[in-house]
Scaffold this active site. Structure first.
Site, PDB file in Angstrom:
ATOM      1  N   LYS A   6      10.061  -0.283   3.867  1.00 27.96           N
ATOM      2  CA  LYS A   6       9.202   0.486   4.393  1.00 27.96           C
ATOM      3  C   LYS A   6       9.428   1.909   4.518  1.00 27.96           C
ATOM      4  CE  LYS A   6       7.166  -4.254   4.386  1.00 27.96           C
ATOM      5  NZ  LYS A   6       7.193  -5.477   4.641  1.00 27.96           N
ATOM      6  N   TYR A  13       9.293 -13.902   6.844  1.00 28.71           N
ATOM      7  CA  TYR A  13       9.197 -13.458   5.666  1.00 28.71           C
ATOM      8  C   TYR A  13      10.481 -12.492   5.223  1.00 28.71           C
ATOM      9  CZ  TYR A  13       7.043 -11.731   1.176  1.00 28.71           C
ATOM     10  OH  TYR A  13       7.115 -10.864   0.045  1.00 28.71           O
ATOM     11  N   ASP A  24      16.186  -9.341   9.843  1.00 25.81           N
ATOM     12  CA  ASP A  24      15.350  -8.445   8.305  1.00 25.81           C
ATOM     13  C   ASP A  24      13.966  -7.258   9.545  1.00 25.81           C
ATOM     14  OD1 ASP A  24      13.810  -7.463   6.783  1.00 25.81           O
ATOM     15  OD2 ASP A  24      13.232  -9.487   6.245  1.00 25.81           O
TER      16      ASP A  24
HETATM   17  C1  PLP Z   1       7.672  -6.497   3.719  1.00 30.18           C
HETATM   18  C2  PLP Z   1       8.745  -6.524   4.480  1.00 30.18           C
HETATM   19  C3  PLP Z   1      10.204  -7.433   2.714  1.00 30.18           C
HETATM   20  C4  PLP Z   1       9.700  -8.090   1.634  1.00 30.18           C
HETATM   21  O1  PLP Z   1       9.792  -6.187   1.395  1.00 30.18           O
HETATM   22  P1  PLP Z   1       9.238  -5.809  -0.125  1.00 30.18           P
HETATM   23  O2  PLP Z   1       9.607  -4.006  -0.251  1.00 30.18           O
HETATM   24  O3  PLP Z   1       7.757  -5.567  -0.083  1.00 30.18           O
HETATM   25  O4  PLP Z   1      10.319  -6.295  -1.170  1.00 30.18           O
HETATM   26  C5  PLP Z   1      11.045  -8.372   3.417  1.00 30.18           C
HETATM   27  N1  PLP Z   1      11.164  -8.351   4.663  1.00 30.18           N
HETATM   28  C6  PLP Z   1       9.862  -8.305   5.967  1.00 30.18           C
HETATM   29  C7  PLP Z   1      10.650  -8.254   6.782  1.00 30.18           C
HETATM   30  C8  PLP Z   1       8.944  -7.458   5.272  1.00 30.18           C
HETATM   31  O5  PLP Z   1       7.918  -7.239   6.843  1.00 30.18           O
END
Ligand code: PLP
Length: 429
Positions: free
Chosen positions: A267, A144, A239
């Site tokens: 995060k 994701y 990511d």
């Molecule tokens: C949470 C997450 C996102 C998206 O971040 P948001 O701040 O919710 O837009 C993208 N990539 C990874 C791996 C994530 O865990």
């Protein structure tokens, strides 16, 4: 457990907010029941509006490495707010923040702040496309990367080499530019790269995945991925929105020993405020406006409150490298206790863990990719989730998510969780 107030608020919320929530997984749709409305968080605990105390293993879906509302972040925020909330002009804290990120994550030479993980991944892909002059990207099934149109794509069936949208509103055009590979399967990458010679701008990956539940990339797979990207002039994007500063100071790339060209963060980097960032090789990042032609902007990007909360978190991490040892010890203790519980009920359910990220999969076969993850019994997970919640343990309300241990979790919390796990398993099986 009395949840009258949460139930009332949820009914009210559904009148004015789609599904009653501002992000879908909060609505408990995949486990059923009523989401708890939270009034307060302290350390490892959250308190709902009915006064129930919950040991929290979600940590706001990743940001709370130190538990809820740690004093040093609170202090930084209070100090920052005295001077105002936003200026739309450069501030010194932005330089300190960028410099600190480049120190902690050596592959990052230059970094741009944004407001969410989604913005970070969308912008990183745009940078890669601008830099390479190519359009297509490859992502992995089950990873994701936020809700950008060109990420909401899954593998097409059979002979289709291009992906298909996972959401209405995503165009076929978007789907045509996103190819989908199998995680931990280098042949699926080799095939896509060969079929789309000189057309791939970037490969994006969660090198330790949290978003199909916790799954680690094999070392050899990730090394081969690096080699292919070098040979084919493809920008490799890690990511690290979830793994950055959680698995190590240098994130998943540090523990796997592979340097991506670009990395995305979110995060933890915001210390609980809305922040994202993307950065990497100077040569690529210099493509971003105003130093280069690739446009990317943000009214509130580098916001002083967010930067001060994030800077306090990263400074703490820099000054206390032992936090990762502490997290590992606590997480291993929890893992062992939960696995003992699984054994005691005569099952071989899988428990994947990398550092303080972990997932209990309700399947007895090893989980190494999306296809093995979806073998999990999600109905059974739903029952387990509610048993745990009733014992005061707040787990992700969906099977394919990671749970997190923070530095604030105490031995008492972990022991309570281990007992709750055993009781929950006995009652649902
Ligand atoms: C949470 C997450 C996102 C998206 O971040 P948001 O701040 O919710 O837009 C993208 N990539 C990874 C791996 C994530 O865990």
């Amino acid at each position: 457990m009395n949840i009258n107030k949460s139930e009332k608020l949820f009914e009210e919320a559904k009148k004015y907010i789609p599904g009653g929530v501002n992000s879908p997984v909060r609505a408990f749709k995949s486990v059923g029941g009523t989401p708890r409305f939270i009034s307060k968080g302290i350390g490892s605990k959250m308190f709902d509006v009915d006064g129930n105390e919950l040991i929290d293993y979600i940590g706001s879906w990743g940001p709370h490495l130190f538990g809820h509302n740690p004093q040093f972040i609170k202090d930084a925020l209070i100090k920052a707010i005295e001077n105002g909330t936003s200026f739309g002009a450069p501030t010194e804290i932005e330089i300190k923040m960028a410099k600190l990120i480049t120190e902690l994550v050596p592959s990052v030479e230059v970094v741009r702040m944004v407001n969410s993980g989604t913005e970070a991944t969308m912008s990183a892909v745009r940078a890669a496309r601008g830099y390479t002059g190519k359009d297509k990207i490859i992502k992995f099934e089950g990873c994701y990367h936020g809700h950008g149109d060109f990420f909401l794509i899954k593998a097409g069936s059979g002979a289709l080499t291009f992906g298909v949208p996972t959401s209405p509103g995503v165009t076929k055009g978007n789907a045509a530019d996103t190819l989908v590979a199998d995680f931990n399967d280098i042949n699926s990458i080799k095939k896509l790269v060969a079929q789309n010679k000189n057309e791939i701008a970037a490969i994006i990956i969660e090198a330790v995945v949290g978003n199909m539940g916790t799954v680690r990339a094999d070392n050899l797979f990730i090394q081969e991925l690096r080699t292919i990207c070098d040979e084919e002039k493809i920008v490799l994007i890690f990511d690290e929105v979830m793994t950055g500063f959680r698995l190590a100071q240098g994130g998943a790339q540090e523990i796997l020993g592979v340097k991506p060209d670009l990395s995305t963060f979110g995060k933890i980097i915001g210390g609980g405020l809305p922040v994202g960032a993307y950065g990497g090789k100077k040569e690529i990042m210099e493509m971003i406006s105003p130093s280069g032609p690739v446009y990317q902007a943000g009214t509130l990007s580098g916001n002083p409150l967010a930067m001060n909360a994030g800077y306090a978190s990263l400074t703490y991490i820099k000054d206390h490298p032992e936090v990762y040892k502490t997290l590992e010890e606590k997480s291993a203790y929890l893992e062992n206790g939960i696995k003992d519980g699984i054994k005691s009920v005569g099952k071989n359910f899988q428990f994947n863990r990398v550092g303080s990220m972990m997932t209990f999969f309700f399947t007895e076969e090893p989980v190494v990719d999306y296809n093995s993850a979806v073998k999990s019994d999600t109905k059974l997970y739903g029952k387990y989730f509610h048993e745990m919640l009733n014992s005061g343990v707040y787990l992700p309300p969906a099977q394919f998510e990671a749970m997190f241990v923070s530095t604030a979790h105490t031995k008492e919390d972990l022991d309570k969780t281990i007992v709750a796990n055993y009781n929950a398993l006995k009652s649902i099986l």
